[in-house]
Design an enzyme around this catalytic site. Structure first.
Site, PDB file in Angstrom:
ATOM      1  N   GLN A   1       2.947  10.002   1.134  1.00 45.83           N
ATOM      2  CA  GLN A   1       4.243   9.306   1.099  1.00 45.83           C
ATOM      3  C   GLN A   1       5.056   9.654  -0.147  1.00 45.83           C
ATOM      4  OE1 GLN A   1       2.367   5.262   2.085  1.00 45.83           O
ATOM      5  NE2 GLN A   1       4.371   5.148   3.059  1.00 45.83           N
TER       6      GLN A   1
ATOM      7  N   GLY B   1       0.830  -1.200   0.000  1.00 50.84           N
ATOM      8  CA  GLY B   1       0.000   0.000   0.000  1.00 50.84           C
ATOM      9  C   GLY B   1       0.858   1.240   0.000  1.00 50.84           C
TER      10      GLY B   1
ATOM     11  N   CYS C   1       6.037  -0.110   6.886  1.00 50.13           N
ATOM     12  CA  CYS C   1       5.640   1.032   6.079  1.00 50.13           C
ATOM     13  C   CYS C   1       6.799   1.415   5.165  1.00 50.13           C
ATOM     14  CB  CYS C   1       5.280   2.203   6.994  1.00 50.13           C
ATOM     15  SG  CYS C   1       4.765   3.676   6.110  1.00 50.13           S
ATOM     16  N   LEU C   2       6.486   1.744   3.932  1.00 51.76           N
ATOM     17  CA  LEU C   2       7.541   2.133   2.981  1.00 51.76           C
ATOM     18  C   LEU C   2       8.236   3.421   3.416  1.00 51.76           C
ATOM     19  CD1 LEU C   2       5.842   1.288  -0.433  1.00 51.76           C
ATOM     20  CD2 LEU C   2       7.567  -0.033   0.801  1.00 51.76           C
TER      21      LEU C   2
ATOM     22  N   HIS D   1      -4.187   1.242   7.708  1.00 57.43           N
ATOM     23  CA  HIS D   1      -2.844   1.830   7.700  1.00 57.43           C
ATOM     24  C   HIS D   1      -2.777   2.995   6.710  1.00 57.43           C
ATOM     25  CE1 HIS D   1       1.719   1.385   7.704  1.00 57.43           C
ATOM     26  NE2 HIS D   1       1.495   2.143   6.638  1.00 57.43           N
ATOM     27  N   GLU D   2      -3.259   2.766   5.493  1.00 55.39           N
ATOM     28  CA  GLU D   2      -3.159   3.807   4.458  1.00 55.39           C
ATOM     29  C   GLU D   2      -4.051   4.999   4.778  1.00 55.39           C
ATOM     30  OE1 GLU D   2      -0.687   3.578   2.674  1.00 55.39           O
ATOM     31  OE2 GLU D   2      -0.326   1.449   2.993  1.00 55.39           O
TER      32      GLU D   2
ATOM     33  N   HIS E   1      -2.475   7.433   7.082  1.00 57.77           N
ATOM     34  CA  HIS E   1      -1.540   8.355   6.435  1.00 57.77           C
ATOM     35  C   HIS E   1      -2.255   9.642   5.997  1.00 57.77           C
ATOM     36  CE1 HIS E   1       2.300   6.291   6.187  1.00 57.77           C
ATOM     37  NE2 HIS E   1       1.753   5.202   5.686  1.00 57.77           N
TER      38      HIS E   1
END
Ligand code: NI
Length: 156
Positions: free
Chosen positions: A51, A46, A88-89, A130-131, A134
């Protein structure tokens, strides 16, 4: 389509609230395409627009069942609970235990601004939560139970 730079935790853009998308302009379509490319290139499940430095309510997800594009997503219903490792990226090489709902029902627009509903359990439910965090300027690290662990040495 192109790859975009992934912002790393500590970048103030990751702490800001995102704005609604009012129109799917060519520029927004390009953003969605770039986000998918960037997520796949980084082997993520995701990615949220902040991000890549864009404060718009757009997320992309693929938990292995094909790409999901969510524009202006809203969670309608949650139930149950799951506790598991999350990464997380924007924080490469780290993971931590987070408790999330085990079922999520959400509503969003797709890349053509068509409204749809989606239901997810387990990893998909976790990814949606999670997304969407953000988009409110939140990272999973705020919810981690215990210590962050290093994942560098692991295969995943
Ligand atoms: Ni993330």
């Amino acid at each position: 389509m192109a790859l975009r730079d992934i912002r790393i935790q500590g970048d103030p853009v990751l702490e800001k609230k995102c704005k609604e998308v009012t129109e799917m302009t060519p520029r927004m379509k390009e953003l969605v395409g770039d986000m998918l490319d960037t997520m796949y290139e980084a082997n993520g499940v995701g990615l949220a627009a902040p991000q890549v430095g864009i404060l718009k309510r757009v997320v992309v997800i693929d938990v292995g069942e094909g790409p999901i594009v969510m524009v202006n997503p809203v969670i309608l219903e949650v139930s149950g609970e799951q506790t598991g490792n999350e990464g997380c990226l924007s924080l490469p090489g780290k993971a931590g235990q987070v408790t999330r709902p085990n079922y999520v029902k959400a509503r969003a627009y797709d890349e053509n601004m068509t409204l749809f509903e989606i239901e997810g359990t387990e990893l998909l439910a976790r990814a949606i939560c999670h997304e969407l965090d953000h988009l409110e300027g939140h990272m999973y690290t705020e919810k981690v139970e215990g210590q962050l662990i290093d994942t560098d040495s692991e295969e995943e």
